[in-house]
Design an enzyme around this catalytic site. Structure first.
Site, PDB file in Angstrom:
ATOM      1  N   ARG A  35       0.834  -1.200   0.000  1.00  0.00           N
ATOM      2  CA  ARG A  35       0.000   0.000   0.000  1.00  0.00           C
ATOM      3  C   ARG A  35       0.867   1.248   0.000  1.00  0.00           C
ATOM      4  O   ARG A  35       2.028   1.219   0.375  1.00  0.00           O
ATOM      5  CB  ARG A  35      -0.905  -0.022   1.229  1.00  0.00           C
ATOM      6  CG  ARG A  35      -1.783  -1.294   1.213  1.00  0.00           C
ATOM      7  CD  ARG A  35      -2.826  -1.242   2.221  1.00  0.00           C
ATOM      8  NE  ARG A  35      -3.750  -0.168   1.854  1.00  0.00           N
ATOM      9  CZ  ARG A  35      -4.867   0.071   2.483  1.00  0.00           C
ATOM     10  NH1 ARG A  35      -5.232  -0.677   3.486  1.00  0.00           N
ATOM     11  NH2 ARG A  35      -5.635   1.061   2.114  1.00  0.00           N
ATOM     12  N   CYS A  36       0.263   2.333  -0.427  1.00  0.00           N
ATOM     13  CA  CYS A  36       0.920   3.626  -0.504  1.00  0.00           C
ATOM     14  C   CYS A  36       1.540   3.965   0.856  1.00  0.00           C
ATOM     15  O   CYS A  36       0.889   3.747   1.872  1.00  0.00           O
ATOM     16  CB  CYS A  36      -0.122   4.674  -0.896  1.00  0.00           C
ATOM     17  SG  CYS A  36       0.542   6.297  -1.202  1.00  0.00           S
ATOM     18  N   PRO A  37       2.756   4.409   0.888  1.00  0.00           N
ATOM     19  CA  PRO A  37       3.622   4.861  -0.194  1.00  0.00           C
ATOM     20  C   PRO A  37       4.672   3.827  -0.620  1.00  0.00           C
ATOM     21  O   PRO A  37       5.626   4.176  -1.312  1.00  0.00           O
ATOM     22  CB  PRO A  37       4.307   6.078   0.419  1.00  0.00           C
ATOM     23  CG  PRO A  37       4.532   5.656   1.845  1.00  0.00           C
ATOM     24  CD  PRO A  37       3.289   4.846   2.190  1.00  0.00           C
TER      25      PRO A  37
ATOM     26  N   ASP B 279       1.084   8.355  -8.283  1.00  0.00           N
ATOM     27  CA  ASP B 279       2.335   8.667  -7.589  1.00  0.00           C
ATOM     28  C   ASP B 279       3.585   8.408  -8.424  1.00  0.00           C
ATOM     29  O   ASP B 279       4.494   9.242  -8.448  1.00  0.00           O
ATOM     30  CB  ASP B 279       2.440   7.855  -6.296  1.00  0.00           C
ATOM     31  CG  ASP B 279       1.388   8.243  -5.281  1.00  0.00           C
ATOM     32  OD1 ASP B 279       0.766   9.315  -5.437  1.00  0.00           O
ATOM     33  OD2 ASP B 279       1.177   7.465  -4.337  1.00  0.00           O
TER      34      ASP B 279
END
Length: 75
Positions: free
Chosen positions: A12-14, A45
């Protein structure tokens, strides 16, 4: 065919972006990196990060919940 492949599926981000940065830092100019991610934030991103660097986004695609990016390292 890419010189290296980064499978960031399930992260998951980041994390997909951070792992992409780390991988590119260890590559030489002209090498290519294939990034595979499942986090939808990656679609925004990774291209945004590359636009701020000398690295080149060669191609990107989205298929279902999988995002792929082919990146040429600027060195």
């Amino acid at each position: 065919m890419a010189d290296r492949t980064l499978d960031a599926s399930g992260l998951r981000c980041p994390m997909p972006l951070l792992k992409t940065k780390l991988e590119l830092n260890g590559m030489t100019s002209g090498q290519t990196l294939l990034v595979i991610a499942t986090d939808s934030g990656s679609a925004r991103d990774i291209p945004a990060y590359l636009a701020l660097t000398r690295h080149e986004l060669v191609s990107s695609s989205e298929e279902g919940d999988q995002y792929t990016f082919m990146i040429k390292c600027a060195g």
